[in-house]
Scaffold this active site. Sequence first.
Site, PDB file in Angstrom:
ATOM      1  N   ASP A 182      14.053  -1.162   2.114  1.00  0.00           N
ATOM      2  CA  ASP A 182      14.679  -1.082   3.082  1.00  0.00           C
ATOM      3  C   ASP A 182      15.978  -2.342   3.205  1.00  0.00           C
ATOM      4  OD1 ASP A 182      15.498  -2.415   5.627  1.00  0.00           O
ATOM      5  OD2 ASP A 182      13.822  -0.553   6.017  1.00  0.00           O
TER       6      ASP A 182
ATOM      7  N   GLU B 167       7.553   2.470  -5.931  1.00  0.00           N
ATOM      8  CA  GLU B 167       8.306   2.100  -4.268  1.00  0.00           C
ATOM      9  C   GLU B 167       8.222   3.254  -3.940  1.00  0.00           C
ATOM     10  OE1 GLU B 167       7.485  -0.150  -2.262  1.00  0.00           O
ATOM     11  OE2 GLU B 167       8.652  -2.345  -2.691  1.00  0.00           O
ATOM     12  N   ASP B 168       7.368   2.913  -2.678  1.00  0.00           N
ATOM     13  CA  ASP B 168       7.959   4.085  -1.441  1.00  0.00           C
ATOM     14  C   ASP B 168       9.272   3.744  -1.103  1.00  0.00           C
ATOM     15  OD1 ASP B 168       6.928   2.405  -0.165  1.00  0.00           O
ATOM     16  OD2 ASP B 168       6.121   2.722   1.286  1.00  0.00           O
TER      17      ASP B 168
ATOM     18  N   PHE C 115      13.072   4.691  11.888  1.00  0.00           N
ATOM     19  CA  PHE C 115      12.046   3.878  11.087  1.00  0.00           C
ATOM     20  C   PHE C 115      11.155   5.078  10.936  1.00  0.00           C
ATOM     21  CE2 PHE C 115       7.578   2.030  11.421  1.00  0.00           C
ATOM     22  CZ  PHE C 115       7.976   1.198  10.714  1.00  0.00           C
ATOM     23  N   VAL C 116      11.164   5.297   9.669  1.00  0.00           N
ATOM     24  CA  VAL C 116       9.878   6.671   9.034  1.00  0.00           C
ATOM     25  C   VAL C 116       8.421   6.079   8.992  1.00  0.00           C
ATOM     26  CG1 VAL C 116      12.170   8.023   7.710  1.00  0.00           C
ATOM     27  CG2 VAL C 116      11.154   6.454   6.342  1.00  0.00           C
TER      28      VAL C 116
ATOM     29  N   ARG D 125      -0.390   6.651   7.349  1.00  0.00           N
ATOM     30  CA  ARG D 125      -0.096   6.615   5.790  1.00  0.00           C
ATOM     31  C   ARG D 125      -0.043   8.111   5.629  1.00  0.00           C
ATOM     32  NH1 ARG D 125       1.243   1.483   3.736  1.00  0.00           N
ATOM     33  NH2 ARG D 125       0.175   0.015   5.457  1.00  0.00           N
TER      34      ARG D 125
ATOM     35  N   LYS E  71      16.799   3.214   2.089  1.00  0.00           N
ATOM     36  CA  LYS E  71      17.856   3.254   2.845  1.00  0.00           C
ATOM     37  C   LYS E  71      19.292   2.212   2.749  1.00  0.00           C
ATOM     38  CE  LYS E  71      14.511   3.323   6.759  1.00  0.00           C
ATOM     39  NZ  LYS E  71      14.053   2.127   8.042  1.00  0.00           N
TER      40      LYS E  71
ATOM     41  N   LYS F 131       0.509  -1.192   0.081  1.00  0.00           N
ATOM     42  CA  LYS F 131      -0.133   0.399   0.014  1.00  0.00           C
ATOM     43  C   LYS F 131       0.876   1.492  -0.260  1.00  0.00           C
ATOM     44  CE  LYS F 131      -3.388  -2.858   2.906  1.00  0.00           C
ATOM     45  NZ  LYS F 131      -3.944  -1.671   4.790  1.00  0.00           N
ATOM     46  N   GLY F 132       2.102   1.432   0.445  1.00  0.00           N
ATOM     47  CA  GLY F 132       2.884   2.597   0.545  1.00  0.00           C
ATOM     48  C   GLY F 132       3.216   3.506   0.183  1.00  0.00           C
TER      49      GLY F 132
HETATM   50  C1  PRP Z   1       6.852  -1.725   2.447  1.00  0.00           C
HETATM   51  C2  PRP Z   1       7.919  -0.667   1.381  1.00  0.00           C
HETATM   52  C3  PRP Z   1       8.278  -2.139   0.695  1.00  0.00           C
HETATM   53  C4  PRP Z   1       9.056  -2.920   1.241  1.00  0.00           C
HETATM   54  C5  PRP Z   1      10.453  -2.456   1.308  1.00  0.00           C
HETATM   55  O1  PRP Z   1       5.891  -2.356   2.488  1.00  0.00           O
HETATM   56  O2  PRP Z   1       6.207  -0.602   1.125  1.00  0.00           O
HETATM   57  O3  PRP Z   1       7.712  -2.869  -0.665  1.00  0.00           O
HETATM   58  O4  PRP Z   1       7.820  -3.022   2.571  1.00  0.00           O
HETATM   59  O5  PRP Z   1      10.780  -3.692   2.406  1.00  0.00           O
HETATM   60  P1  PRP Z   1      12.365  -4.617   1.699  1.00  0.00           P
HETATM   61  O6  PRP Z   1      13.250  -3.182   0.839  1.00  0.00           O
HETATM   62  O7  PRP Z   1      13.002  -4.556   3.269  1.00  0.00           O
HETATM   63  O8  PRP Z   1      11.485  -5.215   1.072  1.00  0.00           O
HETATM   64  P2  PRP Z   1       4.864  -3.223   3.356  1.00  0.00           P
HETATM   65  O9  PRP Z   1       5.375  -4.983   3.606  1.00  0.00           O
HETATM   66  O10 PRP Z   1       5.537  -2.766   4.478  1.00  0.00           O
HETATM   67  O11 PRP Z   1       3.892  -3.219   3.293  1.00  0.00           O
HETATM   68  P3  PRP Z   1       3.033  -1.841   2.573  1.00  0.00           P
HETATM   69  O12 PRP Z   1       3.522  -0.931   1.562  1.00  0.00           O
HETATM   70  O13 PRP Z   1       1.330  -2.498   2.874  1.00  0.00           O
HETATM   71  O14 PRP Z   1       3.092  -0.823   4.179  1.00  0.00           O
END
Ligand code: PRP
Length: 178
Positions: free
Chosen positions: A102, A98-99, A151-152, A164, A130, A42-43
């Site tokens: 990580d 992508e948002d 953590f943002v 969000r 990151k 969703k991000g």
């Molecule tokens: C978050 C973000 C990326 C992913 C990044 O999604 O939106 O898709 O984590 O992390 P990584 O580089 O360690 O794989 P999340 O699974 O939290 O779902 P969301 O977007 O619905 O919050």
Amino acid sequence: MTYDISAILLDEEKIEKRISDLAACICKDFENKTPIMISVLKGSFIFLADLVRSLTIPVEIDFLAVSSYGNSTVSSGVVSIKKDLDVDVTGRDVIIVEDIVDSGLSLKYITEYILKHGAASVSTCVLLDKPEAHRDDIKIDYLGFEIGNDFVVGYGLDYAEKYRNLPYVAILKEEIYS
Ligand code: PRP
């Protein structure tokens, strides 16, 4: 909600300016093309909405939902698809939106998934990276901001589904998630 924030990392003005630069690069690189923007839910929903409204080229839009976090602040390392693509990407130029990157495991998995479905090209557009957290080599073609390991939340990013809707990217107080 703002009581849980320790600092604003990126305010609305900074984000808006950077997105307009990214959009200009995408328009130049995809001139006379119609890429499919695939927003990873969703991000990235807010980032996508602002990004596509800054583009002057035609685009198609689709959504993919994956999860590797659940309600944790640490990536589980296991990526699963929760909502699949609706469009056929065969022979198409795809831009993954992508948002945040990580560990990079999600973006790597999604890039390979889309290539496996026959896309002609796959580019990546990421608001926040990151680099210290990467667990693999990650290719980001259009990057908004490099950030540290805090953590943002906000601007689409959550902690346990909250925050969000904050209009900026903020650092969450450690006591909220520890
Ligand atoms: C978050 C973000 C990326 C992913 C990044 O999604 O939106 O898709 O984590 O992390 P990584 O580089 O360690 O794989 P999340 O699974 O939290 O779902 P969301 O977007 O619905 O919050």
